[in-house]
Design an enzyme around this catalytic site. Structure first.
Site, PDB file in Angstrom:
ATOM      1  N   GLN A   1      11.184 -11.609 -40.913  1.00 15.63           N
ATOM      2  CA  GLN A   1      12.004 -12.812 -41.681  1.00 15.63           C
ATOM      3  C   GLN A   1      10.910 -13.664 -42.432  1.00 15.63           C
ATOM      4  O   GLN A   1       9.740 -13.384 -42.423  1.00 15.63           O
ATOM      5  CB  GLN A   1      12.160 -13.690 -40.278  1.00 15.63           C
ATOM      6  CG  GLN A   1      13.292 -13.317 -39.516  1.00 15.63           C
ATOM      7  CD  GLN A   1      13.435 -14.167 -38.130  1.00 15.63           C
ATOM      8  OE1 GLN A   1      12.158 -14.620 -37.705  1.00 15.63           O
ATOM      9  NE2 GLN A   1      14.718 -14.748 -37.893  1.00 15.63           N
TER      10      GLN A   1
ATOM     11  N   HIS B   1       7.913 -22.759 -40.418  1.00 16.14           N
ATOM     12  CA  HIS B   1       7.859 -23.730 -39.285  1.00 16.14           C
ATOM     13  C   HIS B   1       7.308 -25.090 -39.893  1.00 16.14           C
ATOM     14  O   HIS B   1       6.002 -24.979 -40.260  1.00 16.14           O
ATOM     15  CB  HIS B   1       7.343 -23.250 -38.056  1.00 16.14           C
ATOM     16  CG  HIS B   1       8.020 -22.154 -37.255  1.00 16.14           C
ATOM     17  ND1 HIS B   1       7.871 -21.041 -37.482  1.00 16.14           N
ATOM     18  CD2 HIS B   1       9.337 -22.065 -36.558  1.00 16.14           C
ATOM     19  CE1 HIS B   1       8.738 -20.255 -36.854  1.00 16.14           C
ATOM     20  NE2 HIS B   1       9.591 -21.153 -36.244  1.00 16.14           N
TER      21      HIS B   1
ATOM     22  N   HIS C   1      12.366 -25.231 -37.673  1.00 12.01           N
ATOM     23  CA  HIS C   1      12.415 -23.801 -37.744  1.00 12.01           C
ATOM     24  C   HIS C   1      13.213 -23.575 -38.964  1.00 12.01           C
ATOM     25  O   HIS C   1      14.246 -24.010 -39.002  1.00 12.01           O
ATOM     26  CB  HIS C   1      13.113 -23.072 -36.714  1.00 12.01           C
ATOM     27  CG  HIS C   1      12.740 -23.203 -35.136  1.00 12.01           C
ATOM     28  ND1 HIS C   1      11.925 -22.405 -34.487  1.00 12.01           N
ATOM     29  CD2 HIS C   1      12.660 -24.672 -34.553  1.00 12.01           C
ATOM     30  CE1 HIS C   1      11.526 -22.757 -33.218  1.00 12.01           C
ATOM     31  NE2 HIS C   1      12.145 -24.101 -33.287  1.00 12.01           N
TER      32      HIS C   1
ATOM     33  N   CYS D   1       8.337 -18.447 -33.522  1.00 17.98           N
ATOM     34  CA  CYS D   1       7.822 -19.579 -33.719  1.00 17.98           C
ATOM     35  C   CYS D   1       6.634 -19.871 -32.622  1.00 17.98           C
ATOM     36  O   CYS D   1       5.902 -20.823 -32.974  1.00 17.98           O
ATOM     37  CB  CYS D   1       9.018 -20.493 -33.158  1.00 17.98           C
ATOM     38  SG  CYS D   1      10.507 -19.750 -32.435  1.00 17.98           S
TER      39      CYS D   1
ATOM     40  N   LYS E   1      21.266 -26.962 -35.820  1.00 18.40           N
ATOM     41  CA  LYS E   1      20.876 -26.363 -36.845  1.00 18.40           C
ATOM     42  C   LYS E   1      21.689 -26.653 -37.924  1.00 18.40           C
ATOM     43  O   LYS E   1      23.061 -26.915 -37.739  1.00 18.40           O
ATOM     44  CB  LYS E   1      20.281 -25.038 -36.686  1.00 18.40           C
ATOM     45  CG  LYS E   1      21.605 -24.122 -36.264  1.00 18.40           C
ATOM     46  CD  LYS E   1      21.384 -22.651 -35.845  1.00 18.40           C
ATOM     47  CE  LYS E   1      22.680 -21.766 -35.267  1.00 18.40           C
ATOM     48  NZ  LYS E   1      22.282 -20.528 -35.015  1.00 18.40           N
TER      49      LYS E   1
ATOM     50  N   ASP F   1       9.956 -16.240 -42.406  1.00 16.33           N
ATOM     51  CA  ASP F   1       9.968 -17.537 -41.526  1.00 16.33           C
ATOM     52  C   ASP F   1       8.915 -18.538 -41.914  1.00 16.33           C
ATOM     53  O   ASP F   1       7.974 -18.354 -42.341  1.00 16.33           O
ATOM     54  CB  ASP F   1       9.715 -17.108 -40.009  1.00 16.33           C
ATOM     55  CG  ASP F   1      10.455 -17.352 -38.971  1.00 16.33           C
ATOM     56  OD1 ASP F   1      11.025 -18.749 -39.140  1.00 16.33           O
ATOM     57  OD2 ASP F   1      10.349 -16.919 -37.831  1.00 16.33           O
TER      58      ASP F   1
ATOM     59  N   ARG G   1      13.957  -6.848 -31.854  1.00 12.82           N
ATOM     60  CA  ARG G   1      15.011  -7.232 -30.948  1.00 12.82           C
ATOM     61  C   ARG G   1      15.676  -6.064 -30.229  1.00 12.82           C
ATOM     62  O   ARG G   1      16.525  -5.116 -31.317  1.00 12.82           O
ATOM     63  CB  ARG G   1      16.098  -8.349 -31.429  1.00 12.82           C
ATOM     64  CG  ARG G   1      15.145  -9.616 -31.737  1.00 12.82           C
ATOM     65  CD  ARG G   1      16.418 -10.413 -32.366  1.00 12.82           C
ATOM     66  NE  ARG G   1      15.556 -11.663 -32.708  1.00 12.82           N
ATOM     67  CZ  ARG G   1      16.106 -12.692 -33.289  1.00 12.82           C
ATOM     68  NH1 ARG G   1      17.411 -12.794 -33.721  1.00 12.82           N
ATOM     69  NH2 ARG G   1      15.258 -13.805 -33.919  1.00 12.82           N
TER      70      ARG G   1
END
Length: 641
Positions: A380, A384, A510, A333, A464, A382, A362
């Site tokens: 991901q 946004h 997100h 993000c 979320k 991912d 991570r």
């Protein structure tokens, strides 16, 4: 007069205080026998609980989710009692309920083995036959500490000392065994007939590696033998489908010590990855997302501004270079906000949707790593969405429709929805959180979707929706998510020019549909037991020649298939055709083509579908049409044990 209102609205009157057990008996002997606990005014209590004023009551049995949880927690105490009777010097620590079962941690000089589990089970069965009443008692704190220290249970004494002083301290007694617990518990050990101990593991006291390593025993417990048998059968099937085992057998990927929590993708595994990624890239394109790519390394100061540093630094990999500190990104993000910030944005531009196959890292504890499901390096799908407050509802509504379509495409047809609300530690004021939570719930409600609330489980920057899938074994997987974030864009200076020419901060949504690519592929492998739908199969067609005379023909067929976009491989080894067919079958390919002298002369192929089904002989062009139709209709060809 005490009036007790039952779930169906019926009311029962009693002249004096009455226990839950007495009320169950007044309704019927069958219910009295089945009663495990009660829910009085919404609170779970033991059947011995006395109702002294007008109340609502539900009798809890093994058919209820709460009843099953009570059985499992009571069985953890049953197991602890058995261990203490077998090894009296053992200390018991904590024994909570977990999904489908329970565990208890022990401090003991006796090293538990798998053979010990059957011994403990036998002792548990003996205690069940004794049908010991399980009695709740409330103790003074100092008395409890003194008691547990006197019997050598120092961990229990430590737990008591950490409990807030205003909390009622309760213990449960079953025979000579006494354990600290909030409860409730089943009325007697005779209710705990269906159980099985599963495995042994190590666990540090309070999860701290500086503390003693305890021995943990896991078990499962159920209301009926049939339910447990069904669960154990599911576990057997899950073991056969274990993605780590299939990953090796099907030559998809491997792990090694030099890269803990990281994956070595083989050609077939990477082909599977590419099919998933290619499809998701189409989803980006067809739904208004611009695919972007942000850096892997970002300066520590950016993570401090975003709020991640204070919340997440222990899980971030750090690098120092030229007296500057960088972090390998654990999420995408902040990078997407930098792309948004790179130009002046107008309200007319919104919503802006960015998508990225973002590689993240991570620093997960080594003990938590698990195949593709829990890794240190992952990618991901991912995305946004930068939008105005007025656009949140429409974006969340459309996103849920998109998620449903994608999961259906992959063969996951059972979705549950959960809304995770504000955690205790968060950024932003309550009014902003109110708006964010309402937008998510309204989006689901407008779509006629029922959902569960997960209190306090939102991200620190916003609430979320979690999208949970069920696989072919009925197991649940938390997969996609959409999160409303009023906080991070402002922290990182994102703004747009509003219609009144003022500068405003956008809302950032997100979202990820499949989440971690690695984890999702692991789910797919287990969902299909490695026998992928034709469109996903790394190799869709295997071609085997009977003799060397047909090697050129097999190669020619493979070339034709590849030219039309099909994934084909050949086995041209000089071996028996039965052996080659068996080897190709073990790879769980959708189709195997066999070519001999006759097929070569006639320009045909002998077709075998997965599962050993003989489809006869057909022209190559007809076979190509067959496979293309399978791909278009997302078929899973053949059944594989």
């Amino acid at each position: 007069m005490i009036v007790v209102t039952l779930p169906d609205g019926a009311k029962r009157e009693f002249e004096a205080p009455v226990t839950v057990a007495d009320i169950a008996a007044s309704i019927g002997s069958g219910l009295a026998k089945a009663a495990l606990a009660g829910k009085v005014n919404g609170k779970l209590v033991d059947t011995t609980f006395s109702i002294t004023e007008d109340s609502t009551l539900a009798i809890i049995t093994a058919k209820d989710a709460e009843g099953l949880e009570i059985i499992r927690h009571s069985t953890s105490h049953l197991m602890a009692q058995a261990v203490k009777e077998l090894w009296p010097d053992s200390e018991v620590t904590i024994g909570p309920v977990v999904e489908n079962g329970f565990y208890y941690d022990f401090s003991t000089k006796h090293p538990f083995t798998m053979d010990d589990l059957s011994v403990i089970e036998k002792k548990m069965d003996e205690i069940v036959k004794r049908d010991l009443p399980i009695v709740r008692e409330e103790w003074d704190r100092s008395k409890a500490v003194e008691f547990f220290k006197s019997i050598g249970e120092h961990y229990k004494a430590e737990i008591i000392e950490s409990i807030p002083g205003d909390e009622v301290l309760s213990v449960y007694r079953q025979g000579d065994y006494v354990d600290l617990c909030r409860g409730p518990h089943v009325p007697s050990t005779g209710k705990l007939k269906v159980h099985k101990l599963m495995k042994i593991a190590g666990a540090y006291w309070r999860g701290d590696s500086k503390n003693e390593m305890l021995q943990r025993i896991y078990g499962t417990a159920w209301g009926k033998k049939e339910e447990q048998a069904q669960y154990l059968h599911m576990l057997e099937e899950a073991e056969k489908r274990d993605h780590r085992k299939l990953g090796k057998e099907l030559d998809l990927f491997h792990f090694q010590e030099e890269a803990p929590g990281l994956i070595f993708w083989h050609a077939k595994g990477w082909a599977l990855w590419q099919q998933v990624e290619s499809y998701m890239r189409e989803i980006y394109r067809d739904n208004g997302y611009m695919e972007v790519k942000a850096p892997q390394l970002l300066d520590r100061t950016l993570w401090e501004k975003s709020g991640h540093w204070s919340k997440y630094k222990e899980n971030m990999f750090m690098i120092e270079s030229e007296s500057r500190y960088y972090a390998l990104k654990p999420m995408n993000c902040p990078g997407h906000i930098q792309i948004f910030n790179s130009a002046v944005r107008s309200y007319r531009d919104l919503p802006i949707r960015y998508g990225e196959f973002g590689a993240c890292h991570r620093n997960e504890p080594s003990g938590s790593l698990h195949g593709l499901m829990r890794v240190r390096g992952f990618t991901q799908d991912d995305g946004h969405i930068f939008c105005t407050e007025d656009q949140i509802l429409a974006e969340c509504t459309e996103y849920t429709k998109l998620v449903q379509s994608v999961y259906d495409h992959f063969g996951f047809h059972n979705i549950s929805y959960k809304v995770a609300t504000r955690p205790e530690k968060r950024i932003g004021d309550d009014a902003t959180w109110d708006k964010a939570e309402k937008a998510l719930m309204t989006a689901l409600e407008n779509a006629g979707i029922q959902y569960e609330i997960l209190p306090g489980e939102g991200a620190f920057y916003g609430p979320k929706i979690e999208y949970h899938l069920k696989d072919s074994l009925g197991r649940g997987w938390q997969c996609g998510t959409i999160q409303v974030d009023f906080q991070m864009p402002g922290r990182l200076g994102a703004e747009y020019v509003a219609d009144d020419n003022s500068r405003r901060t956008p809302v950032m949504l997100h979202r990820a549909i499949i989440g971690s690519m690695e984890r999702f592929i692991g789910m797919l492998i287990e969902h299909y037991a490695g026998a992928m739908p034709v469109w996903l199969a790394p190799i869709q067609v295997g071609i085997a020649n009977i003799t060397d005379d047909q090697a050129d023909y097999a190669t020619e067929i493979a070339s034709k298939l590849r030219k039309v976009g099909l994934r084909a491989d050949t086995d041209l080894r000089n071996g028996k055709i039965t052996y080659k067919i068996r080897e190709l079958s073990l790879q769980k390919l959708p189709y195997i083509l066999v070519v001999g002298a006759k097929e070569k002369a006639e320009g045909t192929v002998a077709v075998r579908a997965r599962g050993g089904k003989d489809l006869g002989t057909m022209k190559v062009e007809d076979f190509i049409t067959l496979v293309q139709d399978d791909v278009a209709n997302l078929r899973v060809v053949g059944q594989v044990d």
